[in-house]
Design a protein around this motif. Structure first.
Motif, mmCIF file in Angstrom:
data_model
loop_
_atom_site.group_PDB
_atom_site.id
_atom_site.type_symbol
_atom_site.label_atom_id
_atom_site.label_comp_id
_atom_site.label_asym_id
_atom_site.label_seq_id
_atom_site.Cartn_x
_atom_site.Cartn_y
_atom_site.Cartn_z
ATOM 1 N N LEU A 156 0.863 -1.170 0.000
ATOM 2 C CA LEU A 156 0.000 0.000 0.000
ATOM 3 C C LEU A 156 0.901 1.221 0.000
ATOM 4 C CD1 LEU A 156 -2.777 1.298 0.173
ATOM 5 C CD2 LEU A 156 -2.703 1.023 2.653
ATOM 6 N N ASP A 157 0.915 1.948 -1.114
ATOM 7 C CA ASP A 157 1.756 3.136 -1.258
ATOM 8 C C ASP A 157 1.006 4.334 -0.693
ATOM 9 O OD1 ASP A 157 3.173 5.392 -2.125
ATOM 10 O OD2 ASP A 157 3.819 4.396 -3.969
ATOM 11 N N GLY A 158 1.585 4.970 0.335
ATOM 12 C CA GLY A 158 0.928 6.090 0.980
ATOM 13 C C GLY A 158 1.060 7.414 0.258
ATOM 14 N N ASP A 159 1.873 7.466 -0.753
ATOM 15 C CA ASP A 159 2.018 8.688 -1.552
ATOM 16 C C ASP A 159 2.354 9.903 -0.677
ATOM 17 O OD1 ASP A 159 1.989 10.209 -3.944
ATOM 18 O OD2 ASP A 159 -0.091 10.801 -3.585
ATOM 19 N N GLY A 160 3.187 9.674 0.337
ATOM 20 C CA GLY A 160 3.621 10.776 1.189
ATOM 21 C C GLY A 160 2.654 11.176 2.288
ATOM 22 N N ALA A 161 1.588 10.404 2.486
ATOM 23 C CA ALA A 161 0.603 10.729 3.530
ATOM 24 C C ALA A 161 1.194 10.506 4.915
ATOM 25 C CB ALA A 161 -0.645 9.865 3.366
ATOM 26 N N TYR A 162 0.620 11.181 5.897
ATOM 27 C CA TYR A 162 0.933 10.863 7.286
ATOM 28 C C TYR A 162 0.289 9.532 7.632
ATOM 29 C CZ TYR A 162 2.495 15.680 8.063
ATOM 30 O OH TYR A 162 3.170 16.872 8.009
ATOM 31 N N LEU A 163 1.013 8.683 8.339
ATOM 32 C CA LEU A 163 0.456 7.439 8.860
ATOM 33 C C LEU A 163 0.396 7.565 10.378
ATOM 34 C CD1 LEU A 163 -0.499 4.539 8.059
ATOM 35 C CD2 LEU A 163 1.794 3.774 8.737
ATOM 36 N N LEU A 164 -0.809 7.578 10.906
ATOM 37 C CA LEU A 164 -1.040 7.747 12.341
ATOM 38 C C LEU A 164 -1.652 6.475 12.920
ATOM 39 C CD1 LEU A 164 -0.878 10.763 11.391
ATOM 40 C CD2 LEU A 164 -2.695 11.260 13.040
ATOM 41 N N PRO A 165 -1.498 6.260 14.226
ATOM 42 C CA PRO A 165 -2.309 5.216 14.856
ATOM 43 C C PRO A 165 -3.785 5.609 14.725
ATOM 44 C CG PRO A 165 -0.644 6.110 16.375
ATOM 45 C CD PRO A 165 -0.687 7.017 15.191
ATOM 46 N N GLY A 166 -4.655 4.626 14.630
ATOM 47 C CA GLY A 166 -6.077 4.940 14.653
ATOM 48 C C GLY A 166 -6.415 5.693 15.927
ATOM 49 N N LEU A 167 -7.227 6.734 15.813
ATOM 50 C CA LEU A 167 -7.561 7.540 16.985
ATOM 51 C C LEU A 167 -8.371 6.729 17.994
ATOM 52 C CD1 LEU A 167 -8.496 10.958 15.312
ATOM 53 C CD2 LEU A 167 -6.248 10.062 15.944
ATOM 54 N N VAL A 168 -8.155 7.026 19.266
ATOM 55 C CA VAL A 168 -8.851 6.362 20.376
ATOM 56 C C VAL A 168 -9.681 7.427 21.084
ATOM 57 C CG1 VAL A 168 -8.590 5.035 22.508
ATOM 58 C CG2 VAL A 168 -6.950 4.713 20.629
ATOM 59 N N ASP A 169 -10.985 7.313 20.980
ATOM 60 C CA ASP A 169 -11.900 8.337 21.491
ATOM 61 C C ASP A 169 -12.649 7.777 22.701
ATOM 62 O OD1 ASP A 169 -13.557 10.488 21.845
ATOM 63 O OD2 ASP A 169 -14.450 10.435 19.847
ATOM 64 N N ARG A 181 -0.319 11.737 20.426
ATOM 65 C CA ARG A 181 -0.428 10.931 21.649
ATOM 66 C C ARG A 181 -1.678 11.288 22.454
ATOM 67 N NH1 ARG A 181 5.256 12.112 22.301
ATOM 68 N NH2 ARG A 181 4.793 13.505 24.062
ATOM 69 N N LEU A 182 -2.098 12.557 22.402
ATOM 70 C CA LEU A 182 -3.271 12.990 23.169
ATOM 71 C C LEU A 182 -4.538 12.265 22.729
ATOM 72 C CD1 LEU A 182 -2.719 16.867 23.073
ATOM 73 C CD2 LEU A 182 -2.184 15.331 24.977
ATOM 74 N N ALA A 183 -4.567 11.812 21.484
ATOM 75 C CA ALA A 183 -5.773 11.182 20.938
ATOM 76 C C ALA A 183 -5.564 9.712 20.604
ATOM 77 C CB ALA A 183 -6.227 11.934 19.684
ATOM 78 N N THR A 184 -4.425 9.153 21.053
ATOM 79 C CA THR A 184 -4.142 7.745 20.749
ATOM 80 C C THR A 184 -3.573 7.025 21.966
ATOM 81 O OG1 THR A 184 -1.978 8.400 19.830
ATOM 82 C CG2 THR A 184 -3.801 8.157 18.278
ATOM 83 N N LEU A 185 -2.290 7.224 22.218
ATOM 84 C CA LEU A 185 -1.620 6.466 23.270
ATOM 85 C C LEU A 185 -2.109 6.830 24.666
ATOM 86 C CD1 LEU A 185 0.496 4.334 23.832
ATOM 87 C CD2 LEU A 185 2.249 6.125 23.843
ATOM 88 N N HIS A 186 -2.346 8.111 24.920
ATOM 89 C CA HIS A 186 -2.780 8.510 26.265
ATOM 90 C C HIS A 186 -4.168 7.979 26.615
ATOM 91 C CE1 HIS A 186 0.246 12.114 26.523
ATOM 92 N NE2 HIS A 186 0.837 10.952 26.361
ATOM 93 N N PRO A 187 -5.177 8.132 25.746
ATOM 94 C CA PRO A 187 -6.466 7.532 26.093
ATOM 95 C C PRO A 187 -6.414 6.008 26.177
ATOM 96 C CG PRO A 187 -6.519 8.476 23.879
ATOM 97 C CD PRO A 187 -5.265 8.952 24.527
ATOM 98 N N ALA A 188 -5.560 5.394 25.348
ATOM 99 C CA ALA A 188 -5.401 3.950 25.440
ATOM 100 C C ALA A 188 -4.824 3.560 26.803
ATOM 101 C CB ALA A 188 -4.507 3.445 24.310
ATOM 102 N N ALA A 189 -3.854 4.330 27.275
ATOM 103 C CA ALA A 189 -3.257 4.057 28.585
ATOM 104 C C ALA A 189 -4.276 4.245 29.703
ATOM 105 C CB ALA A 189 -2.049 4.959 28.806
ATOM 106 N N ALA A 218 -3.239 0.265 26.280
ATOM 107 C CA ALA A 218 -1.989 0.692 25.643
ATOM 108 C C ALA A 218 -1.074 -0.461 25.261
ATOM 109 C CB ALA A 218 -1.244 1.666 26.557
ATOM 110 N N ALA A 219 -1.240 -1.606 25.873
ATOM 111 C CA ALA A 219 -0.380 -2.733 25.523
ATOM 112 C C ALA A 219 -0.721 -3.294 24.146
ATOM 113 C CB ALA A 219 -0.507 -3.842 26.567
ATOM 114 N N CYS A 220 -1.938 -3.026 23.666
ATOM 115 C CA CYS A 220 -2.334 -3.634 22.392
ATOM 116 C C CYS A 220 -2.655 -2.629 21.287
ATOM 117 C CB CYS A 220 -3.525 -4.562 22.601
ATOM 118 S SG CYS A 220 -5.003 -3.777 23.259
ATOM 119 N N LEU A 221 -2.824 -1.346 21.615
ATOM 120 C CA LEU A 221 -3.128 -0.378 20.560
ATOM 121 C C LEU A 221 -2.764 1.030 21.026
ATOM 122 C CD1 LEU A 221 -6.001 1.118 21.540
ATOM 123 C CD2 LEU A 221 -6.973 -1.020 20.751
ATOM 124 N N GLY A 222 -2.900 2.003 20.122
ATOM 125 C CA GLY A 222 -2.664 3.396 20.486
ATOM 126 C C GLY A 222 -1.356 3.980 19.986
#
Length: 399
Positions: free
Chosen positions: A48-61, A332-340, A345-349
């Protein structure tokens, strides 16, 4: 045969840095490897070629009540619960949110207004993972502590395993979010379209019900949640003393503290603190409470949620980054921190080896972050080809 995918030509946003260019290898739904530079396709991998896009973790809401509006878009106008849950899931995916704690109010007169309907929504969402689904759909039970009629039902849902987060709320006028009765009147009028008599009745009901709150009932719910490893949150804390009371019940997450001193006190106690992305984007609270941006800048918060407007979460992340906050810290404010905060956080974020391949590709169009691809557990669940933008690569074919 093992399913492998190589995501290449992206700006991979890791917890502490950006790999530009970077690549991520996915195998059986998990991140198998992460690297900088370019990587050639293997003989047994799709690309999957991202064509220069940002690749982020899926957001955790961890807090969004949009599902309630999907069920009841206008007062008294109800749609089937399953239809509403399926449709709102697609909207979250389109906003880059891959793990959502659907926030459902047991509020005796607010939210979807009916304890039974709220329970039906919770059960529907809790079962979505057993069949076809796009993203991780989790349940955030919001219990209004004066709602005595809903107590046993919330207890039942906890026992059934239909909860992944429990928050304890108090929206009684005269404290918390609504410091005056008139503030609450304004909220009830515009949100529920109540007339003056209906507003007065609701206020009287809430004030009277608050007199009958039993601390032992709250402790029972908190203990039940703790036994099941469920995070417990407070809501709209307005004093350090209130934070102390909530902390004594086992609360580890404070949602939307109404002033900075209360937010900072919660952080000093080691609690997670969540503020709203709409607040940040709009430049302040619509109720004239704590500014989300100020809370983040002054150490009073470490988590963003979409609250009531799913698209705001991704936009708030990039708004902070544009203002000098830095993209990895903002992400991190919208991914790793809410996962933690919720024990995930051990499995996603974050984009790290071994974690679920919940990933989103984002490009900036005239400074606006736009989601092009969403992967949930390594599977492309949404792809968007915009007119006027370069065409998407051919559909992914697993080898």
């Amino acid at each position: 045969m093992s399913k492998r995918l190589l995501i290449t030509n992206v700006r991979a946003v890791l917890p502490d840095r950006i790999l530009d260019p970077g690549w991520v290898s996915v195998e059986e739904g998990r991140i198998a490897a992460v690297g900088s530079g370019t990587m050639r396709k293997g003989t047994r991998s799709s690309t999957l070629d991202g064509d220069g896009a940002y690749l982020l973790p899926g957001l955790v809401d961890i807090h969004c009540d949009a599902v309630e509006k999907e069920v009841e878009p206008r007062p008294g106008v109800l749609f089937p619960v399953e239809l509403a849950c399926r449709e709102i899931e697609r909207k979250f995916a389109a906003s880059g949110i891959v793990t959502i704690f659907h926030s459902i109010s047991f509020s005796a007169g607010e939210g979807v207004r009916s304890n039974e309907l709220a329970a039906e929504i919770a059960r529907q969402i809790s079962g979505m993972g057993e069949g076809p689904h796009l993203i991780n759909n989790l349940v955030h039970l919001r219990y209004e502590i004066s709602n005595d009629d809903g107590l046993e039902l919330v207890k039942t849902l906890l026992n059934e395993g239909c909860a992944d987060l429990l928050s304890l709320m108090d929206h009684t006028p005269g404290q918390g979010q609504y410091r005056t009765v008139e503030q609450y009147y304004q909220y009830a009028r515009k949100t529920y379209h109540l007339d003056e008599l209906e507003c007065a009745s609701l206020v009287a009901q809430k004030v009277e019900a608050r007199k009958n709150i039993k601390v032992e009932d709250l402790r029972m719910l908190a203990d039940l949640a703790a036994q099941r490893g469920i995070c417990i949150a407070s809501h709209d804390d307005d004093t350090p003393e209130r934070v102390e009371e909530m902390r004594a019940l086992g609360v580890t997450l404070a949602e939307f503290p109404v002033n900075l001193i209360t937010a900072q006190h919660a952080r000093a106690l080691g609690m997670h603190v969540c503020v709203g992305a709409p607040n940040l984007l709009r430049g302040g609270s619509h109720e004239n409470n704590l500014s989300a941006r100020e809370a983040l800048q002054r150490g009073g918060a470490g988590i963003l949620c979409s609250d009531y407007h799913p698209p705001s979460l991704l936009h708030a992340v990039f708004s902070l980054a544009a203002d000098g906050f830095g993209l990895p810290p903002a992400v991190r404010l919208a991914t790793l921190h809410p996962a933690a905060a919720t024990g995930l956080a051990a499995c996603l974020g974050s984009i790290e080896t071994g974690k679920r391949a919940d990933l989103i590709m984002v490009k900036l169009i005239r400074g606006c972050p736009v989601v092009f691809t969403v992967l949930s557990g390594g599977r492309a669940v949404a792809r968007y080809g915009y007119n006027g933008a370069p065409a998407l690569a051919e559909d992914i074919t697993w080898l």
